[in-house]
Design an enzyme around this catalytic site. Structure first.
Site, PDB file in Angstrom:
ATOM      1  N   TYR A  90      -2.028  -0.521  10.979  1.00 27.36           N
ATOM      2  CA  TYR A  90      -2.152  -1.211   9.682  1.00 27.36           C
ATOM      3  C   TYR A  90      -0.947  -0.920   8.796  1.00 27.36           C
ATOM      4  CZ  TYR A  90      -3.382  -1.674   4.741  1.00 27.36           C
ATOM      5  OH  TYR A  90      -3.346  -1.963   3.400  1.00 27.36           O
ATOM      6  N   THR A 123       0.822  -1.213   0.000  1.00 30.08           N
ATOM      7  CA  THR A 123       0.000   0.000   0.000  1.00 30.08           C
ATOM      8  C   THR A 123       0.857   1.264   0.000  1.00 30.08           C
ATOM      9  OG1 THR A 123      -1.503   1.256   1.413  1.00 30.08           O
ATOM     10  CG2 THR A 123      -0.110  -0.307   2.523  1.00 30.08           C
ATOM     11  N   ASP A 124       0.279   2.350  -0.493  1.00 30.78           N
ATOM     12  CA  ASP A 124       0.997   3.635  -0.432  1.00 30.78           C
ATOM     13  C   ASP A 124       1.039   4.180   0.996  1.00 30.78           C
ATOM     14  OD1 ASP A 124      -1.697   4.319  -0.180  1.00 30.78           O
ATOM     15  OD2 ASP A 124      -1.702   5.803  -1.792  1.00 30.78           O
ATOM     16  N   GLU A 125       0.232   3.587   1.901  1.00 27.78           N
ATOM     17  CA  GLU A 125       0.186   4.103   3.274  1.00 27.78           C
ATOM     18  C   GLU A 125       1.503   3.904   4.018  1.00 27.78           C
ATOM     19  OE1 GLU A 125      -3.292   3.366   5.561  1.00 27.78           O
ATOM     20  OE2 GLU A 125      -4.622   3.724   3.871  1.00 27.78           O
ATOM     21  N   LYS A 175       2.073  -3.390   7.358  1.00 24.60           N
ATOM     22  CA  LYS A 175       2.367  -3.583   5.930  1.00 24.60           C
ATOM     23  C   LYS A 175       3.821  -3.195   5.640  1.00 24.60           C
ATOM     24  CE  LYS A 175      -0.064  -4.639   2.972  1.00 24.60           C
ATOM     25  NZ  LYS A 175      -0.442  -5.977   2.421  1.00 24.60           N
TER      26      LYS A 175
HETATM   27  P1  NAD Z   1      -9.787  -7.419   2.090  1.00 24.46           P
HETATM   28  O1  NAD Z   1      -9.803  -7.104   3.539  1.00 24.46           O
HETATM   29  O2  NAD Z   1     -10.996  -7.156   1.274  1.00 24.46           O
HETATM   30  O3  NAD Z   1      -9.431  -8.966   1.877  1.00 24.46           O
HETATM   31  C1  NAD Z   1      -8.452  -9.618   2.616  1.00 24.46           C
HETATM   32  C2  NAD Z   1      -8.603 -11.114   2.393  1.00 24.46           C
HETATM   33  O4  NAD Z   1      -7.543 -11.779   3.125  1.00 24.46           O
HETATM   34  C3  NAD Z   1      -9.923 -11.689   2.918  1.00 24.46           C
HETATM   35  O5  NAD Z   1     -10.463 -12.583   1.973  1.00 24.46           O
HETATM   36  C4  NAD Z   1      -9.522 -12.429   4.192  1.00 24.46           C
HETATM   37  O6  NAD Z   1     -10.351 -13.530   4.499  1.00 24.46           O
HETATM   38  C5  NAD Z   1      -8.108 -12.864   3.842  1.00 24.46           C
HETATM   39  N1  NAD Z   1      -7.284 -13.101   5.043  1.00 24.46           N
HETATM   40  C6  NAD Z   1      -7.147 -12.277   6.115  1.00 24.46           C
HETATM   41  N2  NAD Z   1      -6.339 -12.846   7.032  1.00 24.46           N
HETATM   42  C7  NAD Z   1      -5.939 -14.036   6.510  1.00 24.46           C
HETATM   43  C8  NAD Z   1      -5.083 -15.076   6.977  1.00 24.46           C
HETATM   44  N3  NAD Z   1      -4.494 -15.005   8.183  1.00 24.46           N
HETATM   45  N4  NAD Z   1      -4.879 -16.159   6.188  1.00 24.46           N
HETATM   46  C9  NAD Z   1      -5.494 -16.250   4.966  1.00 24.46           C
HETATM   47  N5  NAD Z   1      -6.323 -15.303   4.490  1.00 24.46           N
HETATM   48  C10 NAD Z   1      -6.544 -14.198   5.247  1.00 24.46           C
HETATM   49  O7  NAD Z   1      -8.517  -6.657   1.512  1.00 24.46           O
HETATM   50  P2  NAD Z   1      -8.305  -5.967   0.086  1.00 24.46           P
HETATM   51  O8  NAD Z   1      -8.838  -4.590   0.136  1.00 24.46           O
HETATM   52  O9  NAD Z   1      -8.733  -6.916  -0.962  1.00 24.46           O
HETATM   53  O10 NAD Z   1      -6.704  -5.839   0.084  1.00 24.46           O
HETATM   54  C11 NAD Z   1      -5.891  -6.897  -0.433  1.00 24.46           C
HETATM   55  C12 NAD Z   1      -4.436  -6.514  -0.292  1.00 24.46           C
HETATM   56  O11 NAD Z   1      -4.186  -5.289  -0.982  1.00 24.46           O
HETATM   57  C13 NAD Z   1      -3.987  -6.246   1.151  1.00 24.46           C
HETATM   58  O12 NAD Z   1      -2.701  -6.770   1.307  1.00 24.46           O
HETATM   59  C14 NAD Z   1      -3.982  -4.731   1.274  1.00 24.46           C
HETATM   60  O13 NAD Z   1      -3.039  -4.316   2.241  1.00 24.46           O
HETATM   61  C15 NAD Z   1      -3.584  -4.340  -0.122  1.00 24.46           C
HETATM   62  N6  NAD Z   1      -4.043  -3.017  -0.573  1.00 24.46           N
HETATM   63  C16 NAD Z   1      -5.378  -2.706  -0.515  1.00 24.46           C
HETATM   64  C17 NAD Z   1      -5.815  -1.486  -1.011  1.00 24.46           C
HETATM   65  C18 NAD Z   1      -7.272  -1.105  -0.964  1.00 24.46           C
HETATM   66  O14 NAD Z   1      -7.589   0.057  -1.245  1.00 24.46           O
HETATM   67  N7  NAD Z   1      -8.184  -1.995  -0.667  1.00 24.46           N
HETATM   68  C19 NAD Z   1      -4.887  -0.579  -1.563  1.00 24.46           C
HETATM   69  C20 NAD Z   1      -3.533  -0.938  -1.590  1.00 24.46           C
HETATM   70  C21 NAD Z   1      -3.128  -2.167  -1.122  1.00 24.46           C
HETATM   71  O1  DAU Z   2      -4.143   3.892   0.379  1.00 25.70           O
HETATM   72  C1  DAU Z   2      -4.333   2.507   0.309  1.00 25.70           C
HETATM   73  C2  DAU Z   2      -5.200   2.052   1.466  1.00 25.70           C
HETATM   74  O2  DAU Z   2      -6.515   2.518   1.209  1.00 25.70           O
HETATM   75  C3  DAU Z   2      -5.195   0.544   1.666  1.00 25.70           C
HETATM   76  O3  DAU Z   2      -3.900   0.126   2.005  1.00 25.70           O
HETATM   77  C4  DAU Z   2      -6.181   0.133   2.774  1.00 25.70           C
HETATM   78  O4  DAU Z   2      -6.237  -1.278   2.865  1.00 25.70           O
HETATM   79  C5  DAU Z   2      -7.542   0.668   2.398  1.00 25.70           C
HETATM   80  O5  DAU Z   2      -8.469   0.380   3.439  1.00 25.70           O
HETATM   81  C6  DAU Z   2      -7.483   2.171   2.174  1.00 25.70           C
HETATM   82  O6  DAU Z   2      -7.203   2.879   3.423  1.00 25.70           O
HETATM   83  P1  DAU Z   2      -7.954   4.236   3.809  1.00 25.70           P
HETATM   84  O7  DAU Z   2      -7.904   4.419   5.261  1.00 25.70           O
HETATM   85  O8  DAU Z   2      -7.469   5.359   2.955  1.00 25.70           O
HETATM   86  O9  DAU Z   2      -9.432   3.847   3.301  1.00 25.70           O
HETATM   87  P2  DAU Z   2     -10.877   4.086   3.953  1.00 25.70           P
HETATM   88  O10 DAU Z   2     -11.861   3.706   2.909  1.00 25.70           O
HETATM   89  O11 DAU Z   2     -11.003   3.484   5.310  1.00 25.70           O
HETATM   90  O12 DAU Z   2     -10.911   5.682   4.124  1.00 25.70           O
HETATM   91  C7  DAU Z   2     -10.730   6.542   3.018  1.00 25.70           C
HETATM   92  C8  DAU Z   2     -10.780   7.968   3.506  1.00 25.70           C
HETATM   93  O13 DAU Z   2     -12.120   8.266   3.937  1.00 25.70           O
HETATM   94  C9  DAU Z   2      -9.906   8.242   4.713  1.00 25.70           C
HETATM   95  O14 DAU Z   2      -9.412   9.573   4.642  1.00 25.70           O
HETATM   96  C10 DAU Z   2     -10.868   8.121   5.898  1.00 25.70           C
HETATM   97  C11 DAU Z   2     -12.175   8.618   5.321  1.00 25.70           C
HETATM   98  N1  DAU Z   2     -13.414   8.015   5.854  1.00 25.70           N
HETATM   99  C12 DAU Z   2     -13.511   6.679   5.926  1.00 25.70           C
HETATM  100  C13 DAU Z   2     -14.650   6.057   6.384  1.00 25.70           C
HETATM  101  C14 DAU Z   2     -14.765   4.563   6.488  1.00 25.70           C
HETATM  102  C15 DAU Z   2     -14.492   8.841   6.200  1.00 25.70           C
HETATM  103  O15 DAU Z   2     -14.400  10.087   6.108  1.00 25.70           O
HETATM  104  N2  DAU Z   2     -15.633   8.249   6.640  1.00 25.70           N
HETATM  105  C16 DAU Z   2     -15.765   6.895   6.765  1.00 25.70           C
HETATM  106  O16 DAU Z   2     -16.846   6.404   7.212  1.00 25.70           O
END
Ligand code: NAD
Ligand code: DAU
Length: 353
Positions: free
Chosen positions: A156, A131-133, A160
């Site tokens: 989180y 992630t970019d975080e 990562k």
């Molecule tokens: P998600 O939470 O939707 O899915 C995570 C999956 O991992 C689920 O199916 C869960 O059951 C599985 N899991 C969790 N713990 C586990 C374990 N111990 N063993 C096996 N499986 C397990 O997440 P996502 O949004 O699909 O993100 C996927 C990946 O991408 C993550 O590594 C996250 O850090 C990264 N990422 C997400 C975003 C985003 O915006 N969603 C952005 C950048 C990077």
């Molecule tokens: O940047 C990549 C990341 O993006 C991933 O690594 C994470 O897995 C993914 O969850 C996401 O993280 P964020 O914290 O940026 O996503 P989230 O959707 O939780 O929140 C997006 C923005 O919106 C953040 O500034 C918080 C704000 N927010 C979020 C929620 C859930 C609100 O204002 N209200 C809300 O109810």
């Protein structure tokens, strides 16, 4: 490439990736999807894939923290490529209860690396989705590049970052062929409705309050999930081993403007019963502790080396995403009811390891 181990394939991005690989890409091998099925994992997302590709898709319910199980999977399936999505992914949950983040994101990644190292004659690539975080927060200006130092701010992002460092170390120390990609915020079909976009869409559909943290001026760069999947597949095939790549959407927007866009787009699909604009549902709520102000991604390296660029604008991506949630309300109600884990057990006889 014959056997790709996808971890976390029942989550949001993993589901989209498996669907893309089998239904749209030129991949001709087999996918072994290992997922623990936490609250965020839903095998129902892939029922049709399982039906349509019985020879090329295998699902195994297992925890990546269980070293013994992971070793067995590597022994049984001749894994040559690992595509590692599995993680605890929600920042707010990590603030309240970081334990599982440390376990899955750090210890789980370590277990996978150890198993991959023990099969180094056979493993061609360990691809780590990050992630970019990990880069922390930006001020008004600037962008994250692959050279930006790590400064994670939440449990989180710290977990990562730790996993990224381990992956890099296995390349440097043991020569394991790895790629790490650091991606911005994804959105699209199958996203669990705890994250901003699906939460706002669903609340707005039902005329409920739309919670915006703090002053709503936080900035994220949004990437439509299919564009991310295309980038990952390109990198698996042609990315330089031992390298990091940034992936972004070219869609920087303040949260408040994004929420307004969702309100207006949804109003365009169907009006609220009282005919009011959904913008009136916006409610400013208590801020997230340690909230990162702004993320912005420079993905020049990926564009230069592989010619990848995102295809979806925020407007087109949000339109498609809203349509998906409108068309899939049964999926939504099952996922939101919290009963879907028992529904899955009743309807689906999955292979437990
Ligand atoms: P998600 O939470 O939707 O899915 C995570 C999956 O991992 C689920 O199916 C869960 O059951 C599985 N899991 C969790 N713990 C586990 C374990 N111990 N063993 C096996 N499986 C397990 O997440 P996502 O949004 O699909 O993100 C996927 C990946 O991408 C993550 O590594 C996250 O850090 C990264 N990422 C997400 C975003 C985003 O915006 N969603 C952005 C950048 C990077
Ligand atoms: O940047 C990549 C990341 O993006 C991933 O690594 C994470 O897995 C993914 O969850 C996401 O993280 P964020 O914290 O940026 O996503 P989230 O959707 O939780 O929140 C997006 C923005 O919106 C953040 O500034 C918080 C704000 N927010 C979020 C929620 C859930 C609100 O204002 N209200 C809300 O109810």
């Amino acid at each position: 490439m014959k056997n790709i181990l996808v971890t976390g394939g029942c989550g949001f991005i993993g589901t989209n990736f498996i669907r893309y690989l089998l239904k749209e890409s030129d991949f001709s091998g087999r996918i072994i999807n290992v997922d623990k099925l936490t609250y965020a994992g839903n095998p129902e997302n892939l029922f049709d894939v399982e039906r349509d590709f019985p020879e090329r898709y295998i699902f195994i319910k297992a925890d990546i923290c269980d070293r013994h199980d992971i070793k067995r999977i590597f022994d049984d399936y001749e894994i040559d490529t690992i595509c590692h999505f599995a993680a605890e992914s929600h920042v707010d949950r990590s603030i309240v209860r970081p334990d599982s983040f440390i376990q899955t994101n750090i210890v789980g990644t370590f277990n996978l690396l150890e198993s991959a190292k023990s099969k180094q004659d056979q493993v061609q690539l360990f691809y780590h989705i990050s992630t970019d975080e990990v880069f922390g927060s930006l001020g008004k200006d600037g962008v994250f590049t692959e050279e930006t130092p790590y400064r994670p701010n939440s449990p989180y992002s710290a977990s990562k970052a730790a996993s990224d460092h381990l992956v890099r170390a296995y390349y440097k120390t043991y020569g394991l062929p790895v790629i790490i990609s650091n991606c911005s915020n994804n959105y699209g079909p199958y996203q669990f409705p705890e994250k901003l976009i699906p939460l706002i869409i669903l609340n707005a559909m039902e005329g409920k309050a739309l919670p915006v943290y703090g002053d709503g001026r936080y900035v994220r760069d949004w990437l439509y999930v299919r564009d991310h999947c295309v980038a990952i597949w390109e990198l698996i095939q042609n990315g330089e081993r031992g390298s990091m790549y940034n992936i972004g959407g070219n869609n920087e927007v303040e949260n408040i403007n994004l929420v307004e866009l969702i309100c207006d787009t949804l109003d365009g699909f169907e009006k609220l019963k009282n005919n009011k604009s959904r913008r009136e549902l916006i409610t400013f709520v208590k801020d997230r502790p340690g909230h990162d102000r702004r993320y912005a991604i420079d993905f020049t390296k990926l564009k230069r080396e592989l010619g990848w660029i995102p295809t979806e604008s925020l407007e087109t991506g949000i339109h498609k995403t809203i349509k998906w949630y409108l068309d899939n309300q049964e999926w939504v109600s099952r996922v939101r009811s919290g009963e879907y884990q028992s529904w899955i057990r009743e309807h689906y006889d999955y292979a437990d390891i």
